[in-house]
Motif scaffolding. Structure first.
Motif, PDB file in Angstrom:
ATOM      1  N   PHE A  55       0.841  -1.189   0.000  1.00 48.98           N
ATOM      2  CA  PHE A  55       0.000   0.000   0.000  1.00 48.98           C
ATOM      3  C   PHE A  55       0.873   1.235   0.000  1.00 48.98           C
ATOM      4  N   VAL A  56       0.360   2.276  -0.619  1.00 56.14           N
ATOM      5  CA  VAL A  56       1.075   3.542  -0.724  1.00 56.14           C
ATOM      6  C   VAL A  56       0.199   4.628  -0.133  1.00 56.14           C
ATOM      7  N   VAL A  57       0.842   5.636   0.432  1.00 53.41           N
ATOM      8  CA  VAL A  57       0.108   6.745   1.033  1.00 53.41           C
ATOM      9  C   VAL A  57      -0.440   7.637  -0.068  1.00 53.41           C
ATOM     10  N   ALA A  58      -1.748   7.875  -0.020  1.00 47.36           N
ATOM     11  CA  ALA A  58      -2.401   8.766  -0.978  1.00 47.36           C
ATOM     12  C   ALA A  58      -2.738  10.110  -0.338  1.00 47.36           C
ATOM     13  N   GLU A  59      -2.874  10.128   0.975  1.00 50.54           N
ATOM     14  CA  GLU A  59      -3.243  11.366   1.668  1.00 50.54           C
ATOM     15  C   GLU A  59      -2.851  11.248   3.133  1.00 50.54           C
ATOM     16  N   SER A  60      -2.323  12.334   3.700  1.00 45.90           N
ATOM     17  CA  SER A  60      -1.987  12.386   5.127  1.00 45.90           C
ATOM     18  C   SER A  60      -2.557  13.649   5.737  1.00 45.90           C
ATOM     19  N   LEU A  88      -7.435   1.962   2.443  1.00 42.94           N
ATOM     20  CA  LEU A  88      -7.463   1.757   3.886  1.00 42.94           C
ATOM     21  C   LEU A  88      -7.096   3.075   4.540  1.00 42.94           C
ATOM     22  N   VAL A  89      -7.897   3.509   5.494  1.00 46.48           N
ATOM     23  CA  VAL A  89      -7.568   4.710   6.257  1.00 46.48           C
ATOM     24  C   VAL A  89      -7.199   4.274   7.665  1.00 46.48           C
ATOM     25  N   LEU A  90      -5.968   4.622   8.061  1.00 46.39           N
ATOM     26  CA  LEU A  90      -5.526   4.370   9.428  1.00 46.39           C
ATOM     27  C   LEU A  90      -5.569   5.676  10.201  1.00 46.39           C
ATOM     28  N   GLU A  91      -6.012   5.571  11.437  1.00 46.90           N
ATOM     29  CA  GLU A  91      -6.116   6.724  12.329  1.00 46.90           C
ATOM     30  C   GLU A  91      -5.016   6.593  13.379  1.00 46.90           C
ATOM     31  N   THR A 103      -2.941  14.023  16.469  1.00 54.22           N
ATOM     32  CA  THR A 103      -3.789  13.004  15.865  1.00 54.22           C
ATOM     33  C   THR A 103      -3.650  13.134  14.356  1.00 54.22           C
ATOM     34  N   GLY A 104      -4.018  12.089  13.650  1.00 55.65           N
ATOM     35  CA  GLY A 104      -3.936  12.181  12.197  1.00 55.65           C
ATOM     36  C   GLY A 104      -4.434  10.929  11.518  1.00 55.65           C
ATOM     37  N   THR A 105      -4.443  10.998  10.205  1.00 52.63           N
ATOM     38  CA  THR A 105      -4.845   9.864   9.383  1.00 52.63           C
ATOM     39  C   THR A 105      -3.925   9.752   8.174  1.00 52.63           C
ATOM     40  N   ASN A 106      -3.802   8.541   7.698  1.00 50.11           N
ATOM     41  CA  ASN A 106      -3.186   8.268   6.401  1.00 50.11           C
ATOM     42  C   ASN A 106      -4.187   7.444   5.604  1.00 50.11           C
ATOM     43  N   ARG A 107      -4.432   7.867   4.377  1.00 47.67           N
ATOM     44  CA  ARG A 107      -5.234   7.051   3.447  1.00 47.67           C
ATOM     45  C   ARG A 107      -4.257   6.345   2.532  1.00 47.67           C
ATOM     46  N   TYR A 108      -4.324   5.019   2.566  1.00 48.71           N
ATOM     47  CA  TYR A 108      -3.456   4.170   1.763  1.00 48.71           C
ATOM     48  C   TYR A 108      -4.268   3.588   0.615  1.00 48.71           C
ATOM     49  N   VAL A 109      -3.615   3.391  -0.516  1.00 47.16           N
ATOM     50  CA  VAL A 109      -4.212   2.701  -1.645  1.00 47.16           C
ATOM     51  C   VAL A 109      -3.413   1.419  -1.847  1.00 47.16           C
ATOM     52  N   PHE A 110      -4.130   0.306  -1.936  1.00 43.14           N
ATOM     53  CA  PHE A 110      -3.474  -0.970  -2.216  1.00 43.14           C
ATOM     54  C   PHE A 110      -3.044  -0.984  -3.672  1.00 43.14           C
TER      55      PHE A 110
END
Length: 142
Positions: A55-60, A88-91, A103-110
């Motif tokens: 997975f790669v980060v698409a948004e942070s 997948l969004v990880l918090e 706090t934060g999030t990363n949106r990953y794309v497989f």
């Protein structure tokens, strides 16, 4: 079930001249914690690669609440905020003691491991992520 938790001590080289952790290092902490998350859910941090995906980060996104400084001891917690078909969004939450400092999030794309093109994760991975998400949503009996 508790979220995945990664303890960390701030290192000197992570700080700016004012002695405060440089803002980009919060994303590095998120990245390190995401590997701890993969190890907890899949059995090892390279568990995705065993199935030909990554997975790669698409948004942070980061929300800075308090400053971190050299030698602060912190814990980065990770939980699943959303599992889509190919994302997948990880918090993340960074705590120093009882205090939330960011706090934060990363949106990953497989993606396919070789071509890096978007690809749905194999069912085996999806099942493990869904199982973890369900367990994490269930409060621990106290």
């Amino acid at each position: 079930m508790e979220p995945v938790r990664m303890p960390l001590r701030v290192r000197y080289h992570e700080c700016d001249p004012q002695g405060v952790v440089f803002n980009a290092n919060y994303l590095a902490y998120f990245d390190m914690a995401s590997f701890e998350f993969l190890a907890a859910v899949l059995g090892k941090s390279t568990g995705l690669n065993d199935h030909g995906v990554d997975f790669v980060v698409a948004e942070s996104n980061v929300r800075y609440l308090r400053a971190l400084r050299f030698e602060d001891e912190l814990v980065v917690s990770v939980r699943i905020a959303h599992l889509g078909n190919t994302s997948l969004v990880l918090e993340f939450e960074i705590q120093r003691g009882d205090e939330t400092v960011a706090t934060g999030t990363n949106r990953y794309v497989f993606v396919d491991e070789k071509t890096l093109t978007k690809k749905a994760p194999p069912d085996e991975i999806r099942v493990k992520l869904l199982e973890y998400q369900a367990l994490a949503a269930t409060p621990d009996p106290a």
